[in-house]
Scaffold this motif. Structure first.
Motif, PDB file in Angstrom:
ATOM      1  N   LYS A   1       0.825  -1.211   0.000  1.00  0.00           N
ATOM      2  CA  LYS A   1       0.000   0.000   0.000  1.00  0.00           C
ATOM      3  C   LYS A   1       0.858   1.260   0.000  1.00  0.00           C
ATOM      4  O   LYS A   1       0.403   2.327  -0.368  1.00  0.00           O
ATOM      5  CB  LYS A   1      -0.978  -0.002   1.170  1.00  0.00           C
ATOM      6  CG  LYS A   1      -0.358   0.255   2.524  1.00  0.00           C
ATOM      7  CD  LYS A   1      -1.424   0.495   3.571  1.00  0.00           C
ATOM      8  CE  LYS A   1      -0.791   0.653   4.918  1.00  0.00           C
ATOM      9  NZ  LYS A   1      -1.320   1.728   5.700  1.00  0.00           N
ATOM     10  N   ASP A   2       2.116   1.118   0.420  1.00  0.00           N
ATOM     11  CA  ASP A   2       3.019   2.273   0.400  1.00  0.00           C
ATOM     12  C   ASP A   2       3.249   2.785  -1.022  1.00  0.00           C
ATOM     13  O   ASP A   2       3.657   3.916  -1.217  1.00  0.00           O
ATOM     14  CB  ASP A   2       4.371   1.908   1.044  1.00  0.00           C
ATOM     15  CG  ASP A   2       5.008   0.661   0.435  1.00  0.00           C
ATOM     16  OD1 ASP A   2       4.307  -0.372   0.322  1.00  0.00           O
ATOM     17  OD2 ASP A   2       6.194   0.703   0.062  1.00  0.00           O
TER      18      ASP A   2
ATOM     19  N   LYS B   1      -2.218   4.216  -4.576  1.00  0.00           N
ATOM     20  CA  LYS B   1      -2.964   5.447  -4.339  1.00  0.00           C
ATOM     21  C   LYS B   1      -4.172   5.178  -3.441  1.00  0.00           C
ATOM     22  O   LYS B   1      -5.012   4.338  -3.748  1.00  0.00           O
ATOM     23  CB  LYS B   1      -3.431   6.011  -5.683  1.00  0.00           C
ATOM     24  CG  LYS B   1      -3.963   7.407  -5.598  1.00  0.00           C
ATOM     25  CD  LYS B   1      -4.196   7.963  -6.971  1.00  0.00           C
ATOM     26  CE  LYS B   1      -4.931   9.285  -6.863  1.00  0.00           C
ATOM     27  NZ  LYS B   1      -5.238   9.833  -8.173  1.00  0.00           N
ATOM     28  N   GLU B   2      -4.212   5.929  -2.367  1.00  0.00           N
ATOM     29  CA  GLU B   2      -5.217   5.688  -1.325  1.00  0.00           C
ATOM     30  C   GLU B   2      -6.660   5.756  -1.830  1.00  0.00           C
ATOM     31  O   GLU B   2      -7.475   4.871  -1.562  1.00  0.00           O
ATOM     32  CB  GLU B   2      -5.003   6.727  -0.219  1.00  0.00           C
ATOM     33  CG  GLU B   2      -5.670   6.392   1.059  1.00  0.00           C
ATOM     34  CD  GLU B   2      -4.675   6.275   2.216  1.00  0.00           C
ATOM     35  OE1 GLU B   2      -3.488   6.624   2.047  1.00  0.00           O
ATOM     36  OE2 GLU B   2      -5.114   5.829   3.279  1.00  0.00           O
ATOM     37  N   SER B   3      -6.967   6.794  -2.612  1.00  0.00           N
ATOM     38  CA  SER B   3      -8.364   6.985  -3.038  1.00  0.00           C
ATOM     39  C   SER B   3      -8.815   5.839  -3.940  1.00  0.00           C
ATOM     40  O   SER B   3      -9.981   5.456  -3.941  1.00  0.00           O
ATOM     41  CB  SER B   3      -8.503   8.317  -3.764  1.00  0.00           C
ATOM     42  OG  SER B   3      -7.598   8.373  -4.847  1.00  0.00           O
TER      43      SER B   3
ATOM     44  N   MET C   1      -7.566   2.705  -3.748  1.00  0.00           N
ATOM     45  CA  MET C   1      -7.699   1.515  -2.894  1.00  0.00           C
ATOM     46  C   MET C   1      -9.076   1.476  -2.241  1.00  0.00           C
ATOM     47  O   MET C   1      -9.682   0.413  -2.144  1.00  0.00           O
ATOM     48  CB  MET C   1      -6.603   1.508  -1.821  1.00  0.00           C
ATOM     49  CG  MET C   1      -5.263   1.031  -2.336  1.00  0.00           C
ATOM     50  SD  MET C   1      -4.108   0.710  -0.990  1.00  0.00           S
ATOM     51  CE  MET C   1      -3.558   2.345  -0.581  1.00  0.00           C
ATOM     52  N   SER C   2      -9.571   2.646  -1.826  1.00  0.00           N
ATOM     53  CA  SER C   2     -10.897   2.687  -1.182  1.00  0.00           C
ATOM     54  C   SER C   2     -11.972   2.128  -2.096  1.00  0.00           C
ATOM     55  O   SER C   2     -12.886   1.441  -1.660  1.00  0.00           O
ATOM     56  CB  SER C   2     -11.291   4.127  -0.838  1.00  0.00           C
ATOM     57  OG  SER C   2     -10.288   4.722  -0.105  1.00  0.00           O
TER      58      SER C   2
ATOM     59  N   ASP D   1       1.328  -2.742   4.338  1.00  0.00           N
ATOM     60  CA  ASP D   1       2.651  -2.551   3.746  1.00  0.00           C
ATOM     61  C   ASP D   1       3.548  -3.537   4.502  1.00  0.00           C
ATOM     62  O   ASP D   1       4.052  -3.233   5.580  1.00  0.00           O
ATOM     63  CB  ASP D   1       3.071  -1.086   3.968  1.00  0.00           C
ATOM     64  CG  ASP D   1       4.554  -0.845   3.737  1.00  0.00           C
ATOM     65  OD1 ASP D   1       5.282  -1.788   3.363  1.00  0.00           O
ATOM     66  OD2 ASP D   1       4.990   0.311   3.947  1.00  0.00           O
TER      67      ASP D   1
END
Ligand code: G4P
Length: 293
Positions: free
Chosen positions: A61-62, A65-67, A69-70, A87
């Motif tokens: 996950k490092d 892109k966070e958005s 992944m959601s 991670d």
């Protein structure tokens, strides 16, 4: 870095071995690369896992892109599976793994309790394609070095249970299944993220795919990273020339060494040197998902 040649016989064997191991566990951790949560799945994973409780773990996950992944969390939820992002390399988010395993097996253990069975640890195993970080995650969860990057499909013999947290026991060897091969675009994504290194796709195509993804989604970081001034709509060759000259990747006659530029771009993207991305864009992949049903 494991390199596995998958032949039909190996695939059948891997599937058989994983199916056998699955009988020993209460929950499966399906490990995928958070940058390509769809493309890094084994194409037959649903048939292999069947109705067994499952937690999808988006690893690395490092570098993702966070958005995006959601959106994939929501996708997996809709399919009835819990998902978490970790991670493994830096040991981030690992506590969620045990919590998700408890949640995923809640009903099963409630049924056992109702039958008068004694409480016991939840048994789990990790399954995934090569290089998604299975060994790294096992070692981190175990807090010591146990799993080695396997170069054999399926699972190896002589397994042991590792205690994780208060309520989890994890099989020390992961199930290794094959990646998706048929689709060229998926092949490029697998190569760009390092899931496959011996390329079934030409590296120039992988670099071009990566470059164009960045031009479209993160142009500013791209030109900043390479310190080049190339217009958005320039041809690929113009980008290669500018990057090669800036980095001094030249060969005889002052010509740009394109192979070196291709390698540079691929490595920079693979190692998230330019930015953190998800190449599987959930919103653009609805059709593929529907085909999958
Ligand atoms: P596998 O068992 O599923 O085949 O994968 P493995 O654990 O061998 O991991 C493959 C590569 O991915 C390794 O890098 C590992 O360090 C890296 N990796 C695993 N988890 C993470 C993570 O959460 N974040 C990041 N950034 N990297 C991760 P390598 O280059 O093959 O080896 P090394 O240079 O780390 O020794």
């Amino acid at each position: 870095m494991a390199t596995i040649q998958w032949f039909p016989g190996h695939m059948a064997k891997a599937r058989r071995e994983v199916t056998e191991q699955l009988k020993k566990v209460d929950v499966v951790f399906e490990l995928v690369d958070a940058r390509i949560p769809y493309s890094s799945r084994n194409p037959m994973i649903d048939e292999v896992i069947q109705q067994k409780p499952r937690v999808v773990i988006l690893n690395k996950k490092d570098m993702a892109k966070e958005s995006e992944m959601s959106k994939w969390f929501a996708f997996f939820k809709e399919k009835g599976a819990l998902s978490v992002a970790v991670d493994a390399k830096h040991g981030k988010g690992l506590k969620q793994v045990e919590a998700a395993a408890i949640e995923a097996t809640k009903e099963k253990f409630a049924r056992e309790k109702a039958k008068g069975l004694k409480p016991r640890a939840i048994r789990a195993m990790i399954v995934g394609i090569p290089n998604v970080g299975k060994s790294t995650l096992i070692n981190k969860l175990a807090n010591r070095s146990i799993a080695q990057t396997g170069n054999k499909p399926g699972v190896t013999k002589q397994q042991q249970w590792i205690k994780v947290g208060k309520s989890l026991q994890l099989l020390d060897t992961p199930g290794i299944l094959w990646p998706k091969f048929e689709d060229q675009l998926i092949g490029k994504k697998l190569s760009l993220t390092g899931a496959i290194k011996d390329s079934i796709v030409h590296l120039d195509e992988v670099a071009i795919y990566g470059l164009n993804f960045l031009i479209e989604h993160d142009y500013d970081s791209l030109i900043k990273h390479y310190k080049v001034d190339v217009p958005r709509d320039a041809e690929n060759l113009e980008w290669f020339d500018a990057i090669g000259r800036k980095r001094g990747l030249l060969q005889r006659g002052n010509e740009v060494d394109y192979e070196a530029v291709i390698e540079l771009i691929i490595n920079d993207i693979r190692n998230a040197k330019i930015g953190a991305y998800c190449f599987d864009l959930h919103d653009e992949m609805k059709d593929i998902q529907d085909d999958d049903e």
